[in-house]
Design a protein around this motif. Structure first.
Motif, PDB file in Angstrom:
ATOM      1  N   LYS A   1       0.828  -1.219   0.000  1.00  0.00           N
ATOM      2  CA  LYS A   1       0.000   0.000   0.000  1.00  0.00           C
ATOM      3  C   LYS A   1       0.861   1.268   0.000  1.00  0.00           C
ATOM      4  CE  LYS A   1      -3.504  -2.361   2.789  1.00  0.00           C
ATOM      5  NZ  LYS A   1      -3.983  -2.466   4.168  1.00  0.00           N
ATOM      6  N   GLY A   2       2.146   1.128  -0.340  1.00  0.00           N
ATOM      7  CA  GLY A   2       2.979   2.311  -0.578  1.00  0.00           C
ATOM      8  C   GLY A   2       3.535   3.014   0.642  1.00  0.00           C
ATOM      9  N   GLU A   3       3.212   2.529   1.832  1.00  0.00           N
ATOM     10  CA  GLU A   3       3.676   3.200   3.045  1.00  0.00           C
ATOM     11  C   GLU A   3       5.174   2.954   3.283  1.00  0.00           C
ATOM     12  OE1 GLU A   3       2.470   3.231   7.772  1.00  0.00           O
ATOM     13  OE2 GLU A   3       1.228   2.167   6.326  1.00  0.00           O
ATOM     14  N   GLU A   4       5.835   3.897   3.937  1.00  0.00           N
ATOM     15  CA  GLU A   4       7.243   3.730   4.294  1.00  0.00           C
ATOM     16  C   GLU A   4       7.405   3.910   5.803  1.00  0.00           C
ATOM     17  OE1 GLU A   4       9.747   4.991   0.360  1.00  0.00           O
ATOM     18  OE2 GLU A   4       9.424   6.564   1.863  1.00  0.00           O
ATOM     19  N   VAL A   5       8.213   3.025   6.402  1.00  0.00           N
ATOM     20  CA  VAL A   5       8.454   3.120   7.852  1.00  0.00           C
ATOM     21  C   VAL A   5       9.937   3.420   8.060  1.00  0.00           C
ATOM     22  CG1 VAL A   5       8.269   1.947  10.077  1.00  0.00           C
ATOM     23  CG2 VAL A   5       6.667   1.373   8.241  1.00  0.00           C
ATOM     24  N   PRO A   6      10.257   4.609   8.599  1.00  0.00           N
ATOM     25  CA  PRO A   6      11.665   4.945   8.839  1.00  0.00           C
ATOM     26  C   PRO A   6      12.199   4.236  10.086  1.00  0.00           C
ATOM     27  CG  PRO A   6      10.254   6.732   9.573  1.00  0.00           C
ATOM     28  CD  PRO A   6       9.345   5.683   9.015  1.00  0.00           C
ATOM     29  N   TYR A   7      13.492   3.913  10.072  1.00  0.00           N
ATOM     30  CA  TYR A   7      14.086   3.225  11.220  1.00  0.00           C
ATOM     31  C   TYR A   7      15.509   3.692  11.451  1.00  0.00           C
ATOM     32  CZ  TYR A   7      16.370   0.428   7.567  1.00  0.00           C
ATOM     33  OH  TYR A   7      17.108   0.042   6.472  1.00  0.00           O
ATOM     34  N   ASP A   8      15.969   3.516  12.698  1.00  0.00           N
ATOM     35  CA  ASP A   8      17.397   3.657  12.988  1.00  0.00           C
ATOM     36  C   ASP A   8      18.076   2.294  12.931  1.00  0.00           C
ATOM     37  OD1 ASP A   8      17.458   6.481  13.408  1.00  0.00           O
ATOM     38  OD2 ASP A   8      16.363   6.120  15.271  1.00  0.00           O
ATOM     39  N   ASP A   9      17.386   1.277  13.459  1.00  0.00           N
ATOM     40  CA  ASP A   9      17.831  -0.088  13.186  1.00  0.00           C
ATOM     41  C   ASP A   9      16.618  -0.989  12.954  1.00  0.00           C
ATOM     42  OD1 ASP A   9      17.047  -0.345  15.860  1.00  0.00           O
ATOM     43  OD2 ASP A   9      19.112  -0.314  16.585  1.00  0.00           O
ATOM     44  N   LEU A  10      16.847  -1.990  12.110  1.00  0.00           N
ATOM     45  CA  LEU A  10      15.759  -2.847  11.636  1.00  0.00           C
ATOM     46  C   LEU A  10      16.126  -4.303  11.878  1.00  0.00           C
ATOM     47  CD1 LEU A  10      13.209  -3.464   9.755  1.00  0.00           C
ATOM     48  CD2 LEU A  10      14.829  -3.408   7.839  1.00  0.00           C
ATOM     49  N   LEU A  11      15.156  -5.087  12.346  1.00  0.00           N
ATOM     50  CA  LEU A  11      15.337  -6.539  12.421  1.00  0.00           C
ATOM     51  C   LEU A  11      14.466  -7.204  11.367  1.00  0.00           C
ATOM     52  CD1 LEU A  11      16.177  -9.290  13.593  1.00  0.00           C
ATOM     53  CD2 LEU A  11      14.309  -9.074  15.241  1.00  0.00           C
ATOM     54  N   ILE A  12      15.101  -7.974  10.497  1.00  0.00           N
ATOM     55  CA  ILE A  12      14.334  -8.777   9.538  1.00  0.00           C
ATOM     56  C   ILE A  12      14.163 -10.168  10.134  1.00  0.00           C
ATOM     57  CG2 ILE A  12      14.259  -9.741   7.210  1.00  0.00           C
ATOM     58  CD1 ILE A  12      16.042  -7.413   6.319  1.00  0.00           C
ATOM     59  N   ALA A  13      12.932 -10.487  10.470  1.00  0.00           N
ATOM     60  CA  ALA A  13      12.623 -11.794  11.067  1.00  0.00           C
ATOM     61  C   ALA A  13      11.331 -12.288  10.421  1.00  0.00           C
ATOM     62  CB  ALA A  13      12.481 -11.673  12.574  1.00  0.00           C
ATOM     63  N   THR A  14      11.409 -12.437   9.093  1.00  0.00           N
ATOM     64  CA  THR A  14      10.198 -12.739   8.321  1.00  0.00           C
ATOM     65  C   THR A  14       9.884 -14.232   8.267  1.00  0.00           C
ATOM     66  OG1 THR A  14      11.653 -12.418   6.411  1.00  0.00           O
ATOM     67  CG2 THR A  14      10.044 -10.706   6.844  1.00  0.00           C
ATOM     68  N   GLY A  15      10.743 -15.063   8.858  1.00  0.00           N
ATOM     69  CA  GLY A  15      10.399 -16.475   8.983  1.00  0.00           C
ATOM     70  C   GLY A  15      10.342 -17.234   7.672  1.00  0.00           C
ATOM     71  N   SER A  16       9.623 -18.343   7.700  1.00  0.00           N
ATOM     72  CA  SER A  16       9.531 -19.224   6.537  1.00  0.00           C
ATOM     73  C   SER A  16       8.080 -19.426   6.134  1.00  0.00           C
ATOM     74  CB  SER A  16      10.102 -20.608   6.859  1.00  0.00           C
ATOM     75  OG  SER A  16      11.437 -20.520   7.238  1.00  0.00           O
ATOM     76  N   SER A  17       7.911 -19.894   4.902  1.00  0.00           N
ATOM     77  CA  SER A  17       6.589 -20.315   4.436  1.00  0.00           C
ATOM     78  C   SER A  17       6.653 -21.781   4.052  1.00  0.00           C
ATOM     79  CB  SER A  17       6.165 -19.519   3.201  1.00  0.00           C
ATOM     80  OG  SER A  17       6.026 -18.167   3.532  1.00  0.00           O
ATOM     81  N   ALA A  18       5.512 -22.439   4.160  1.00  0.00           N
ATOM     82  CA  ALA A  18       5.427 -23.833   3.726  1.00  0.00           C
ATOM     83  C   ALA A  18       5.444 -23.881   2.208  1.00  0.00           C
ATOM     84  CB  ALA A  18       4.151 -24.457   4.261  1.00  0.00           C
ATOM     85  N   VAL A  19       6.154 -24.839   1.648  1.00  0.00           N
ATOM     86  CA  VAL A  19       6.156 -25.009   0.192  1.00  0.00           C
ATOM     87  C   VAL A  19       5.536 -26.361  -0.163  1.00  0.00           C
ATOM     88  CG1 VAL A  19       8.067 -23.486  -0.355  1.00  0.00           C
ATOM     89  CG2 VAL A  19       8.566 -25.830   0.276  1.00  0.00           C
ATOM     90  N   ARG A  20       4.838 -26.385  -1.290  1.00  0.00           N
ATOM     91  CA  ARG A  20       4.231 -27.626  -1.766  1.00  0.00           C
ATOM     92  C   ARG A  20       4.951 -28.078  -3.029  1.00  0.00           C
ATOM     93  NH1 ARG A  20      -2.319 -26.866  -0.988  1.00  0.00           N
ATOM     94  NH2 ARG A  20      -2.199 -25.957   1.096  1.00  0.00           N
ATOM     95  N   PRO A  21       5.008 -29.368  -3.267  1.00  0.00           N
ATOM     96  CA  PRO A  21       5.671 -29.845  -4.481  1.00  0.00           C
ATOM     97  C   PRO A  21       4.848 -29.464  -5.722  1.00  0.00           C
ATOM     98  CG  PRO A  21       4.598 -31.655  -3.339  1.00  0.00           C
ATOM     99  CD  PRO A  21       4.444 -30.452  -2.460  1.00  0.00           C
ATOM    100  N   PRO A  22       5.520 -29.309  -6.863  1.00  0.00           N
ATOM    101  CA  PRO A  22       4.800 -28.937  -8.090  1.00  0.00           C
ATOM    102  C   PRO A  22       4.042 -30.134  -8.669  1.00  0.00           C
ATOM    103  CG  PRO A  22       7.141 -29.190  -8.549  1.00  0.00           C
ATOM    104  CD  PRO A  22       6.969 -29.463  -7.090  1.00  0.00           C
ATOM    105  N   VAL A  23       2.963 -30.477  -8.002  1.00  0.00           N
ATOM    106  CA  VAL A  23       2.177 -31.646  -8.393  1.00  0.00           C
ATOM    107  C   VAL A  23       0.782 -31.161  -8.777  1.00  0.00           C
ATOM    108  CG1 VAL A  23       1.058 -33.710  -7.436  1.00  0.00           C
ATOM    109  CG2 VAL A  23       3.453 -33.224  -6.894  1.00  0.00           C
ATOM    110  N   PRO A  24       0.220 -31.650  -9.907  1.00  0.00           N
ATOM    111  CA  PRO A  24      -1.139 -31.225 -10.274  1.00  0.00           C
ATOM    112  C   PRO A  24      -2.138 -31.513  -9.149  1.00  0.00           C
ATOM    113  CG  PRO A  24      -0.152 -32.554 -12.030  1.00  0.00           C
ATOM    114  CD  PRO A  24       0.790 -32.599 -10.881  1.00  0.00           C
ATOM    115  N   GLY A  25      -2.895 -30.514  -8.776  1.00  0.00           N
ATOM    116  CA  GLY A  25      -3.911 -30.687  -7.741  1.00  0.00           C
ATOM    117  C   GLY A  25      -3.424 -30.381  -6.335  1.00  0.00           C
ATOM    118  N   ALA A  26      -2.106 -30.113  -6.195  1.00  0.00           N
ATOM    119  CA  ALA A  26      -1.553 -29.868  -4.854  1.00  0.00           C
ATOM    120  C   ALA A  26      -2.110 -28.590  -4.230  1.00  0.00           C
ATOM    121  CB  ALA A  26      -0.031 -29.806  -4.908  1.00  0.00           C
ATOM    122  N   ASP A  27      -2.605 -27.671  -5.071  1.00  0.00           N
ATOM    123  CA  ASP A  27      -3.168 -26.432  -4.537  1.00  0.00           C
ATOM    124  C   ASP A  27      -4.692 -26.485  -4.438  1.00  0.00           C
ATOM    125  OD1 ASP A  27      -0.800 -25.066  -4.077  1.00  0.00           O
ATOM    126  OD2 ASP A  27      -0.598 -24.561  -6.202  1.00  0.00           O
ATOM    127  N   GLY A  28      -5.246 -27.659  -4.725  1.00  0.00           N
ATOM    128  CA  GLY A  28      -6.706 -27.773  -4.776  1.00  0.00           C
ATOM    129  C   GLY A  28      -7.355 -27.861  -3.414  1.00  0.00           C
TER     130      GLY A  28
END
Lengths: 436, 207
Positions: free
Chosen positions: A93-120
């Motif tokens: 949404k275009g917003e900007e957050v200024p910082y003096d120091d930043l922690l990137i702790a965005t973690g992980s996402s689950a991944v699925r194999p590229p199999v037909p129907g895996a997203d169904g």
């Protein structure tokens, strides 16, 4: 020194522990927490599925707590870019957050194999709170649930699935279960234990496609065989959430490359948890350890450095424990080092297994498998961790362990492991209570 | 049973208080509590009491294990005790071993739900209603003193019985005393000395 503007990106284990520690250390800087989800612990979600706890039990920082810490929250928001020269985090949404120091702790996402129907429909992850809610709503008492994947994360969920579904099948592409957590012997014990308790294991089985069939699904395996089921849970791996940083100033290898103070290639930007590549405590190699205690220690170390304490992170010790249907399996450090000297003990009738890996007199890795009643009567899990963590010289005691691999307590005590460990603290002082 | 569970969480020794009501506990304890609070949040626990263990005095009677299991789980069952007596040199020497309430609190800092906190007695104590039984604390503690109660599916550890440790009260020889002391490796030298003979035997048998 004027108060700093701290910006914490991610409300998982690393982010929340960073915030808690900043305030415990008396840091009075402003804190802005940007996160796609409110704070909760993914570790706890399997127990929610088991119905031992309610959903709110997973919360790691309530709105009241965040207010007490004087944290400004931007929830439901994601970062889309970083202006590291201008010290601004760019949000959707275009917003900007200024910082003096930043922690990137965005973690992980689950991944699925590229199999037909895996997203169904009918196919679930069990990674986020929303995923857990989905499985919790869908799984019926007489359902046939199929778990695709047999790694550590799959096994943390397995108890919950077994407790809720009528029939459970595990499908794993590797030729055995827990391929990245324990060795062949350990996996064999766990497999036999599960099969004896009615869980069907299909290892070396590749999923070719998934089709919706009525209210359930049909999984087609590589060999042409089909498995009909009511519900599919995918636990086929995770990947760090770093795409939004690509092409920027932050150096990324398998994770964000950080120094001993967990600072990235941009010194006022820190990284922690599943996105940070730090030193392996045992080998010194740079690795991503996507495990809870590492995220916790990363978060606390970043906080100390943000607060100006100059604390060096000692390194991450790989460790995992899963308990399935009353059998414990744990591993520490370099449990799969092919060059290590190995001492092992396998008591098949007792379903008990110990494996110790040595570099000279130093234990560099360990595996433990045993039924829970035995594990906790003997209670040597933590001692194995202490031996690997401290690196004490076990010297002549190696011969002792060759004779009796199940007697770790005497070598642990006699090598004065406790004396080695007592001075160790992560931040150089005693840890305060998490709730004050 | 119920009262005791509550006492574990609040750090107050229900049983001990009942049994020894004669002693003016409240007044005796108040200053210590205040001192503990004043030392918070980041300062160490230098002035706190701890379990001092002198293994030379241990006879292996196991009364500490019995008292501990009774206090902690309402059952006289050493396998449920969170203090354990190690048998050394072919069961001719014994040494009680339990949590040292270490400065880092590896169990406490690893818990994903904040279920381990520092009690007013200065012990890292498990809050039963918060613990989900994930066992992460058991692999985080490098001392092997984080236990697990299989029946209740909860982590279990020494909580100093809320400031009146029953192992020390039960020890007939003073091998376990609850006094102001710094943390030490109480067992290391003793265990090394009392296993040299055994170790030599095993080593030669291994050849």
């Amino acid at each position: 020194m004027a108060d700093k503007r701290h910006v914490i990106l991610g409300a998982g284990t690393a982010g929340i522990n960073c915030i808690r520690t900043l305030r415990q250390l008396g840091d009075t800087g402003s804190i802005t927490l940007v996160a796609s989800e409110p704070p909760y612990s993914r570790m706890v979600l399997p127990y929610y599925l088991e119905q031992g706890i309610g959903e709110s039990h997973a919360t790691t920082a309530s709105p009241v707590q965040l207010e007490r810490w004087n944290v400004k929250t931007l929830f439901g928001r994601t970062a889309v870019g970083l202006d590291s020269a201008g010290n601004k985090l760019k949000l959707d949404k275009g917003e900007e957050v200024p910082y003096d120091d930043l922690l990137i702790a965005t973690g992980s996402s689950a991944v699925r194999p590229p199999v037909p129907g895996a997203d169904g429909p009918g196919v679930f992850n069990f990674w986020t709170l929303a995923d857990a809610r989905g499985v919790n709503r869908t799984v019926a008492k007489d359902a046939h649930a199929v778990m695709i994947g047999a790694g550590f994360i799959a096994f943390t969920i397995l108890n919950g699935i077994i407790s809720r579904a009528g029939k459970v099948t595990v499908v794993e592409v590797a030729d055995r279960i827990l391929p990245r957590m324990i060795d062949d012997t350990g996996a064999g014990i766990v497999s036999r234990w599960l099969e004896r308790r009615g869980v069907t294991l299909r290892t070396g089985a590749k999923v070719a496609s998934i089709e919706r069939q009525g209210t359930g699904s049909a999984i087609a395996l590589g060999g042409g065989e089909k498995i009909a089921c009511d519900l599919i849970v995918m636990a086929t791996g995770i990947k760090p959430n770093l795409d939004w940083l690509k092409g920027g100033k932050i150096e990324i290898n398998r994770g964000i490359v950080v120094d001993d103070r967990l600072r990235s290639s941009v010194p006022n930007v820190y990284a922690a948890g599943d996105v940070a590549e730090t030193r392996n405590l045992v080998t010194g190699a740079r690795e991503v350890h996507a495990i809870e205690p590492t995220a916790m220690d990363h978060g606390r170390t970043v906080a100390a450095n943000m607060a100006g304490q100059n604390v060096r992170y000692p390194g991450s010790l790989a460790m995992n424990i899963v308990a399935v249907a009353g059998l414990d399996a744990a591993s520490f450090g370099s449990w799969d080092d092919p060059k290590a000297e190995v001492i092992e003990g396998h008591d098949a009738p007792r379903h008990a297994y110990r494996k110790y890996l040595f570099d000279g007199g130093r234990m560099i890795g360990a595996i433990l498998v045993s039924p829970d009643a035995e594990t906790w009567a003997g209670n040597d899990v933590g001692m194995l961790k202490g031996l690997v963590q401290s690196g004490v010289d076990l010297g002549a005691w190696k011969k002792w362990l060759k004779q009796d691999p199940f007697d770790i307590k005497k070598p642990y005590l006699a090598c004065r492991t406790v004396a080695q460990l007592l001075p160790h603290t992560l931040l150089g002082h005693a840890s305060p209570s998490p709730r004050v | 049973m119920v009262a005791k569970r509550a006492s574990r969480a609040s750090g107050k020794p229900a049983r001990a208080a009942k049994a020894k009501a004669v002693r003016p506990r409240k007044t005796a304890r108040a200053p210590r509590k205040a001192a503990a609070r004043a030392a918070a949040p980041v300062r160490g626990r230098e002035a706190m009491k701890a379990l001092k263990i002198e293994p030379e005095k241990c006879t292996g009677c196991m009364r500490c294990e019995l008292a501990c299991s009774y206090m902690q789980t309402d059952a006289f069952q050493p396998a449920k005790a969170v203090i354990r007596v190690a048998a050394l040199e072919g069961h001719t020497s014994y040494a009680p071993y339990t949590c040292l309430q270490c400065a880092e609190g590896w169990c406490m800092t690893a818990c994903p739900v904040g279920a381990i906190t520092i009690s007013p007695a200065g012990a890292k104590a498990v809050l039963d209603d918060r613990c989900v039984g994930c066992k992460l604390c058991t692999i985080a503690c490098p001392y092997g003193t984080m236990h697990f109660d299989v029946d209740r599916h909860k982590a279990a550890k020494c909580n100093l019985c809320g400031g009146d440790p029953q192992c020390a009260a039960a020890c007939p020889t003073g091998a376990i005393v609850y006094v102001e002391t710094d943390n030490r490796d109480w067992l290391g030298v003793f265990a090394a000395g009392r296993s040299a003979f055994d170790l030599a035997g095993k080593a030669s048998a291994a050849h």
